[in-house]
Enzyme design. Structure first.
Site, PDB file in Angstrom:
ATOM      1  CG  HIS A 111      13.800 -15.127  58.203  1.00 18.39           C
ATOM      2  ND1 HIS A 111      14.927 -15.065  57.563  1.00 18.39           N
ATOM      3  CD2 HIS A 111      14.029 -16.155  59.107  1.00 18.39           C
ATOM      4  CE1 HIS A 111      15.787 -16.070  57.991  1.00 18.39           C
ATOM      5  NE2 HIS A 111      15.190 -16.451  59.198  1.00 18.39           N
ATOM      6  CD  GLN A 120      11.569 -17.576  62.787  1.00 20.29           C
ATOM      7  OE1 GLN A 120      11.601 -16.686  61.765  1.00 20.29           O
ATOM      8  NE2 GLN A 120      12.945 -18.117  62.941  1.00 20.29           N
ATOM      9  CE1 TYR A 167      21.249 -21.145  60.496  1.00 15.00           C
ATOM     10  CE2 TYR A 167      19.774 -20.755  58.431  1.00 15.00           C
ATOM     11  CZ  TYR A 167      20.230 -20.531  59.783  1.00 15.00           C
ATOM     12  OH  TYR A 167      19.769 -19.393  60.302  1.00 15.00           O
ATOM     13  CE1 TYR A 224      23.185   0.100  57.290  1.00 10.96           C
ATOM     14  CE2 TYR A 224      21.029   0.627  56.053  1.00 10.96           C
ATOM     15  CZ  TYR A 224      22.009   0.980  56.953  1.00 10.96           C
ATOM     16  OH  TYR A 224      22.168   2.134  57.300  1.00 10.96           O
ATOM     17  CD  GLU A 273      24.887  -7.520  58.783  1.00 10.63           C
ATOM     18  OE1 GLU A 273      24.311  -6.640  58.642  1.00 10.63           O
ATOM     19  OE2 GLU A 273      25.608  -7.809  58.166  1.00 10.63           O
TER      20      GLU A 273
END
Ligand SMILES: [Ca+2]
Length: 372
Positions: free
Chosen positions: A149, A80, A263, A252, A242
């Protein structure tokens, strides 16, 4: 089938799906972009486009794609990671300064396994071919040997400060609740990388002073709305994506509270969706839409019904989600471009008031949404 499950998921939230009077047609402006990740306009007709593999180009609204711009710092592309978000300074017209975030190797050695999300500023040369005065102004700490991430969405507030949303590096989720570092955090910085004196934790010993908010999993979209409020969305695990209104000093919740599961279906932690001292999202999506990119429509191009709405890209369902906000809540949502058939990576409004999106594939496209 997928869509049916998704619609059922929405119904569970009690949020109505609205039919839209406006319709839009996707117009392909440019193709052949390799996993484009973000775009940022530099004038009426030209924008910078990042490619995740580590290239930056100027693309014009008539479809011309420029050669890669020289002068990027070492970028660790893979999984990523790579060259991710980009924005121009609010005074770009005069100072030619821009900010971009990317996956940086530890130190400057691109063979290092450890990496982290970094934020750099640079000046774009007058001929748009070169970055000068490149300064790395922030690096997420700690570094980690992983490919997932990185977060990496960036906005600039009216006071000039930069807000960077990051991720939890997938394996370090518990650290999103630990305040002496930057895993799973939003940070706020001055344009030179220094810490603003009014950040929420600057006077607390043992807390990283850059932190603006915490308890985030993987932030993939950020918008400062016309009313000055800050919104970011993030990926949940399996379910539980979200959208949050981001406020200073707020927790949060990740990974203590979430509407998602691991998963495979097992619960995360104690399986909580709410806890004291932890903010609830404005909306959450199960099954996950895998949001990426977000813009508020502030122009009149799409009529009064769409004005003020947010458009969120979906990687998973390969369409756009249009949100109507009512204060801090989402009052309705609808699916737009249901037949796009490409993963949406970024969504921005251009100077012409039209929405531009980037699609995530090796032959990625820049698409303009024409009102019809
Ligand atoms: Ca949350």
């Amino acid at each position: 089938m997928k869509m049916l499950r998704w619609l059922n998921g929405l119904a569970c939230l009690g949020i109505s799906l609205t039919a839209s009077a406006t319709s839009i047609t996707p117009e392909v402006v440019a193709s052949g972009l390799q996993n484009p990740w973000a775009l940022s306009f530099i004038d009426q007709n030209q924008m910078l486009v990042t490619e995740r593999a580590g290239r930056l180009r100027v693309v014009s609204t008539d479809g011309q794609v420029g050669e890669p711009i020289k002068g990027l710092p070492p970028i660790q592309a893979g999984r990523q990671g790579g060259l991710l978000d980009i924005i121009t300074d609010q005074d770009f017209k005069n100072n030619r300064r821009l900010y971009f975030c990317y996956t940086a190797p530890e130190g400057d050695d691109n063979n290092q396994a450890n990496n982290s999300t970094a934020l750099a500023s640079a000046v774009l040369s007058a001929d748009n071919r070169q970055l000068d005065d490149v300064r790395v102004i922030f690096r997420q700490k700690p570094t980690y040997a992983g490919g997932f991430h990185f977060g990496c969405r960036l906005v600039q507030q009216a006071d000039g400060t930069l807000l960077l949303g990051m991720g939890d590096r997938f394996h370090l989720s518990q650290q999103a609740q630990v305040l002496d570092q930057h895993i799973g955090k939003v940070v706020r910085l001055n344009p030179d990388g220094s810490v603003p004196s009014d950040n929420p934790f600057v006077s607390q010993v043992g807390v990283a002073p850059e932190i603006w908010s915490y308890g985030h999993r993987n932030i993939q979209g950020a918008v400062i709305a016309a009313d000055g409020t800050l919104w970011m969305h993030e990926h949940g695990p399996q379910g539980g994506d979200e959208l949050n209104r981001i406020k200073p000093g707020v927790n949060y919740g990740w990974p203590v509270i979430t509407y998602g599961v691991n998963y495979g279906g097992s619960t995360i932690g104690a399986g909580l969706t709410a806890a004291p001292g932890m903010a609830q999202p404005a909306i959450h999506w199960t099954p996950s839409i895998a949001p990426s990119g977000m813009a508020q429509i502030t122009s009149d191009q799409y009529g009064p019904e769409w004005r003020g709405n947010f458009l969120v890209g979906s990687l998973k369902f390969q369409h756009l989600v249009r949100l109507t906000l009512d204060g801090n809540q989402v009052s309705s949502q609808s699916v737009e471009l249901p037949n796009l058939g490409q993963r949406v990576r970024d969504v921005r409004q251009g100077p012409d008031g039209l929405i531009y999106i980037l699609t995530d594939r090796t032959d990625g496209q820049l698409i303009r949404l024409q009102p019809t």
